[in-house]
Scaffold this active site. Structure first.
Site, PDB file in Angstrom:
ATOM      1  N   THR A  31       0.249   4.650   2.275  1.00  0.00           N
ATOM      2  CA  THR A  31       0.211   5.401   2.908  1.00  0.00           C
ATOM      3  C   THR A  31      -0.156   6.917   2.453  1.00  0.00           C
ATOM      4  O   THR A  31       0.888   7.788   2.067  1.00  0.00           O
ATOM      5  CB  THR A  31       0.821   5.248   4.330  1.00  0.00           C
ATOM      6  OG1 THR A  31       0.975   3.663   4.633  1.00  0.00           O
ATOM      7  CG2 THR A  31       0.483   6.229   5.510  1.00  0.00           C
TER       8      THR A  31
ATOM      9  N   HIS B 229       0.981  -1.494   0.281  1.00  0.00           N
ATOM     10  CA  HIS B 229      -0.013   0.108   0.415  1.00  0.00           C
ATOM     11  C   HIS B 229       0.799   1.143   0.017  1.00  0.00           C
ATOM     12  O   HIS B 229       1.695   1.111   0.349  1.00  0.00           O
ATOM     13  CB  HIS B 229      -0.884   0.187   1.417  1.00  0.00           C
ATOM     14  CG  HIS B 229       0.022   0.377   2.216  1.00  0.00           C
ATOM     15  ND1 HIS B 229       0.549  -0.910   2.990  1.00  0.00           N
ATOM     16  CD2 HIS B 229       0.022   1.294   3.588  1.00  0.00           C
ATOM     17  CE1 HIS B 229       1.147  -0.404   4.052  1.00  0.00           C
ATOM     18  NE2 HIS B 229       1.061   0.843   4.501  1.00  0.00           N
TER      19      HIS B 229
ATOM     20  N   HIS C  68       5.204   6.757  -1.373  1.00  0.00           N
ATOM     21  CA  HIS C  68       6.161   5.673  -1.819  1.00  0.00           C
ATOM     22  C   HIS C  68       4.927   4.104  -0.879  1.00  0.00           C
ATOM     23  O   HIS C  68       4.333   4.025  -0.756  1.00  0.00           O
ATOM     24  CB  HIS C  68       7.270   4.950  -1.040  1.00  0.00           C
ATOM     25  CG  HIS C  68       6.793   5.031   0.078  1.00  0.00           C
ATOM     26  ND1 HIS C  68       6.647   6.101   1.413  1.00  0.00           N
ATOM     27  CD2 HIS C  68       7.019   4.561   1.271  1.00  0.00           C
ATOM     28  CE1 HIS C  68       6.640   6.007   2.752  1.00  0.00           C
ATOM     29  NE2 HIS C  68       6.698   4.155   2.598  1.00  0.00           N
TER      30      HIS C  68
ATOM     31  N   THR D  27       6.638   0.806   1.039  1.00  0.00           N
ATOM     32  CA  THR D  27       7.238   0.057   0.881  1.00  0.00           C
ATOM     33  C   THR D  27       7.411  -1.803   0.972  1.00  0.00           C
ATOM     34  O   THR D  27       6.155  -2.726   0.707  1.00  0.00           O
ATOM     35  CB  THR D  27       7.001  -0.022   2.928  1.00  0.00           C
ATOM     36  OG1 THR D  27       7.264   0.879   3.537  1.00  0.00           O
ATOM     37  CG2 THR D  27       8.510  -1.188   3.517  1.00  0.00           C
TER      38      THR D  27
END
Ligand code: A2P
Length: 218
Positions: A71, A69, A153, A155
């Site tokens: 965030t 995902h 971004h 992760t």
């Protein structure tokens, strides 16, 4: 009352469709698999291990962290600054549950994290808290001067004992540095070195990733 206090999520964000998670996960794994075989990478192996005579298997080095995902707002169940304001934002309410197409434009690796850079559209930026990069200034000097949305971004993995929050900080740090030298032209794009174990691969073809704007309670 107690119900209100627990009604905010751990975070809001875009959650990649499961087919897309597989695609992005495989691309990242292929990248890591190739990266640790490159001479250019091996020349800087000391950034990743205290035993530079040994090889590093990057696929083993990083652990994956749940659903892929991007965030938008870390709320910490309401404890984070601006959490309830974000949840009340009409744009957030309107977009909740909607599907977006994220553009992944780069992959990056540091001794701490591996991630994908997300390039947000103007529409997507409406869901991005405008003060994110300014608030990152304390952790990464120079962040406040970067364009809004620079921290966006996904992760993809973290080294042992590293929390996923580090990935956004690693990305911001790379973006504050002068553009690194191209070490290798890979099939996926140009690989640049930024010193201290920081690598970024600018993708020739951005990866288009379908994702649902939603929240995670845990
Ligand atoms: P990221 O968005 O880089 O992946 P955790 O499991 O550690 O509670 O984190 C849950 C999610 O919230 C992760 O996606 C993580 O990082 C993000 N996150 C955690 N702490 C913060 C923070 N202080 N600021 C922004 N995002 C955070």
């Amino acid at each position: 009352g107690p119900l209100n206090e627990t009604s905010l999520p751990l975070y809001f964000g875009w959650f990649l469709f499961s087919s897309v998670q597989d695609k992005v996960g495989c691309t990242a794994m292929d990248f890591l698999k190739t990266l640790d075989t490159l001479e250019g990478f091996k020349n800087h192996i000391a950034d990743f291990t205290e035993q530079p005579e040994k090889e590093v298997d990057l696929e083993q080095y990083f652990e994956t962290k749940g659903i892929l995902h991007c965030t938008t707002k870390f709320c910490d169940y309401g404890k984070a600054d601006g959490a309830s304001e974000y949840a009340k934002n009409p744009v957030v309410k309107k977009c909740y549950g909607s599907v977006f197409e994220l553009s992944l434009t780069a992959l990056f690796v540091t001794p701490r994290t591996v991630g994908a850079r997300v390039c947000l559209t103007d529409e997507q930026l409406k869901l991005w808290p405008a003060d994110t990069e300014k608030e990152s200034e304390a952790d990464v000097p120079g962040s406040a001067a970067l364009p809004v949305g620079s921290r966006a971004h996904i992760t993809l993995g973290c080294a042992k004992d590293v929390e996923p929050v580090q990935t956004g900080l690693d990305l911001l740090q790379i973006l504050t540095l002068p553009t690194g030298e191209v070490v290798e032209e890979m099939e996926l794009g140009s690989l640049r070195y930024y010193g201290e174990g920081r690598w970024m691969l600018d993708l020739r073809e951005p990866i288009c990733a379908a994702a649902c704007f939603s929240s995670f309670y845990g």
